[in-house]
Design an enzyme around this catalytic site. Structure first.
Site, mmCIF file in Angstrom:
data_model
loop_
_atom_site.group_PDB
_atom_site.id
_atom_site.type_symbol
_atom_site.label_atom_id
_atom_site.label_comp_id
_atom_site.label_asym_id
_atom_site.label_seq_id
_atom_site.Cartn_x
_atom_site.Cartn_y
_atom_site.Cartn_z
ATOM 1 N N ASN A 152 0.795 -1.225 0.000
ATOM 2 C CA ASN A 152 0.000 0.000 0.000
ATOM 3 C C ASN A 152 0.831 1.280 0.000
ATOM 4 O O ASN A 152 0.276 2.374 0.100
ATOM 5 C CB ASN A 152 -0.940 0.022 1.209
ATOM 6 N N VAL A 211 0.304 6.604 -1.215
ATOM 7 C CA VAL A 211 -0.073 5.850 -0.019
ATOM 8 C C VAL A 211 -1.542 5.476 -0.162
ATOM 9 O O VAL A 211 -2.416 6.340 -0.211
ATOM 10 C CB VAL A 211 0.131 6.683 1.263
ATOM 11 N N CYS A 212 -1.814 4.178 -0.268
ATOM 12 C CA CYS A 212 -3.185 3.698 -0.493
ATOM 13 C C CYS A 212 -3.872 3.414 0.835
ATOM 14 O O CYS A 212 -3.576 2.424 1.500
ATOM 15 C CB CYS A 212 -3.165 2.428 -1.355
ATOM 16 N N LEU A 213 -4.784 4.303 1.217
ATOM 17 C CA LEU A 213 -5.546 4.150 2.449
ATOM 18 C C LEU A 213 -6.951 4.698 2.230
ATOM 19 O O LEU A 213 -7.118 5.759 1.626
ATOM 20 C CB LEU A 213 -4.893 4.925 3.597
ATOM 21 N N THR A 253 -7.647 7.184 -1.153
ATOM 22 C CA THR A 253 -6.800 6.620 -2.212
ATOM 23 C C THR A 253 -6.986 5.113 -2.336
ATOM 24 O O THR A 253 -6.281 4.464 -3.104
ATOM 25 C CB THR A 253 -5.316 6.922 -1.919
#
Length: 450
Positions: A85, A92-94, A99
């Protein structure tokens, strides 16, 4: 940006900066609270352990109605993906950031803030980061289990190489080969953070040269040096140098973590950093004498603080200390601490050297026990682990060192463990604790035999 938004951000930054959390730090230029730098120190007992991971945070004008934009900048110039992530390009994949798709209730709300974002990112840095990959729950075959182990192995290696070693080499102006660079890099220039490859909309030119965590990382390196060596020693028994990193199913060209294991080289570079840091501390003494001769404000401040601290401890009968300047240099204090009666330190006599930088308090003092002491808060080389409530106040540093030394029943916090051998005994079985106390008492007895 509205006044409400600026006030909210300013308050959040102040709260984080006052926090006692040893894992997070934030900073911004006084003139621009919209652009913030944050650092997360990798959690213990994970492959990210005690690594220095930096992020750039940009708050929009509609904050807190909308989440800020967050970019990972510790990526080895956009070449290293540290997590399923956390992409090599910095994304930043959250779900909290919008995102990444998430379950209902996981999206951003104005009740959240910078601290909750950083804690969410930190939670990705788990003991098994492979589990962050979508579809992990349905993958249980042997190949997948091997991938999980392999992924942990290469993250551990690159955490040491990129986030710790490369960063400290850059700070100290030494090359990976060990050669001293002609000139030290400008503050904020970081070979790990090749900003040309990142989103220029997120980072303005002023933030490129702003590096507020330089001193923090140096001090933490001294704390965790033995832990880094221990991690290398363990890893060398699990992987062979020269072996290529296996590529994970979710990695792709341009968004992966490629390389080869070379722990022997990392160990050499780690030890060189330590030697260079020690030499830097010694140089402070000479720089301090020069600063004193020029009657600098820092020298005058430290001389005044020294005199006030000596008078203060003359009146304080609860602790016995002797403090003097080494060679009449206000930048080097020699402290003799007498173990408090009715404690495990009773009868001990410990000499502590406290070295101040000519740039104090921007650079914090470095303490070292010159008298050996077996203690979970004191590294094998004598470096104590402590945090001062008032960084600009010399007496606060002394008080914090004594408090860490004398605390009889501290809560277990692996972030404060700087002597792994002592900590293992202190928090081990009853028999382990007895052995710890015997080793401590023996060190106390030996402290007066010289």
């Amino acid at each position: 940006m509205s006044n409400h938004s600026i006030i909210r951000i300013t308050r959040e930054l102040a709260e984080l900066q006052k926090s006692t959390d040893l894992s997070l730090a934030v900073a911004c230029r006084d003139v621009d609270v919209r652009n913030v730098k944050a650092i997360i120190i990798g959690p213990p007992d994970t492959p990210y352990e005690f690594g220095f991971f930096e992020f750039a945070v940009k708050f929009g004008r509609d904050y807190p109605g909308k989440a800020p934009t967050v970019l990972a900048t510790t990526t080895n110039g956009g070449r290293c993906r540290f997590n399923p992530n956390i992409y090599s390009q910095g994304k930043v994949c959250l779900s909290i950031l919008g995102t990444w798709r998430g379950e209902r209730g996981e999206e951003w709300s104005s009740a959240q803030g910078l601290e909750s974002i950083l804690i969410s990112i930190q939670s990705l840095m788990s003991s098994n980061p492979y589990e962050n990959e979508p579809g992990f729950e349905s993958a249980n075959d042997e190949a997948d289990k091997k991938n999980q182990k392999d992924y942990v192995a290469k993250i551990r290696h690159e955490t040491l190489r990129i986030t710790v070693i490369q960063r400290l080499e850059e700070y100290l102006g030494i090359s990976p080969s060990g050669a001293v660079l002609p000139t030290a890099p400008a503050v904020g220039e970081d070979s790990d953070n090749d900003l040309d490859s990142l989103d220029r909309e997120l980072l303005d030119e002023s933030s490129v040269v702003f590096d507020p965590f330089k001193d923090l990382c140096k001090r933490r390196f001294l704390w965790y040096y033995d832990s880094y060596l221990l991690a290398i020693s363990k890893a060398k028994t699990e992987v062979f140098d020269g072996k290529a990193f296996p590529r994970m199913p979710f990695e792709s060209t341009g968004n992966c973590m490629d390389g080869r294991f070379n722990y022997r080289e990392l160990e050499r570079r780690l030890k060189l950093i330590r030697t260079t840091l020690d030499a830097e501390t010694e140089r402070w003494a000479q720089e301090g004498l020069s600063s004193k001769s020029k009657e600098s404000s820092v020298a005058a401040n430290l001389q005044r603080q020294y005199e006030q601290v000596v008078e203060s401890y003359k009146r304080d009968k609860s602790v016995t200390l002797d403090i003097e300047l080494v060679d009449k240099n206000p930048f080097v204090w020699a402290i003799t601490y007498f173990g408090r009666p009715m404690t495990n330190l009773d009868g001990g006599l410990f000499r502590i050297k406290l070295s101040f930088s000519p740039r104090f308090p921007e650079e914090q003092p470095r303490a070292k026990f010159e008298t050996p002491l077996f203690h979970h808060r004191i590294a094998a080389d004598g470096t104590p682990c402590y945090t001062s409530a008032r960084p600009e106040d010399a007496k606060s540093h002394i008080e914090a060192i004594i408090e860490a030394l004398e605390e009889e029943s501290p809560p277990y916090d692996p972030r404060t463990i700087v002597n792994p051998e002592a900590a293992k005994l202190f928090w081990g079985s009853p028999e382990d604790k007895k052995l710890y106390n015997r080793k401590l008492r023996r060190a106390v007895q030996m402290s007066t035999e010289g």
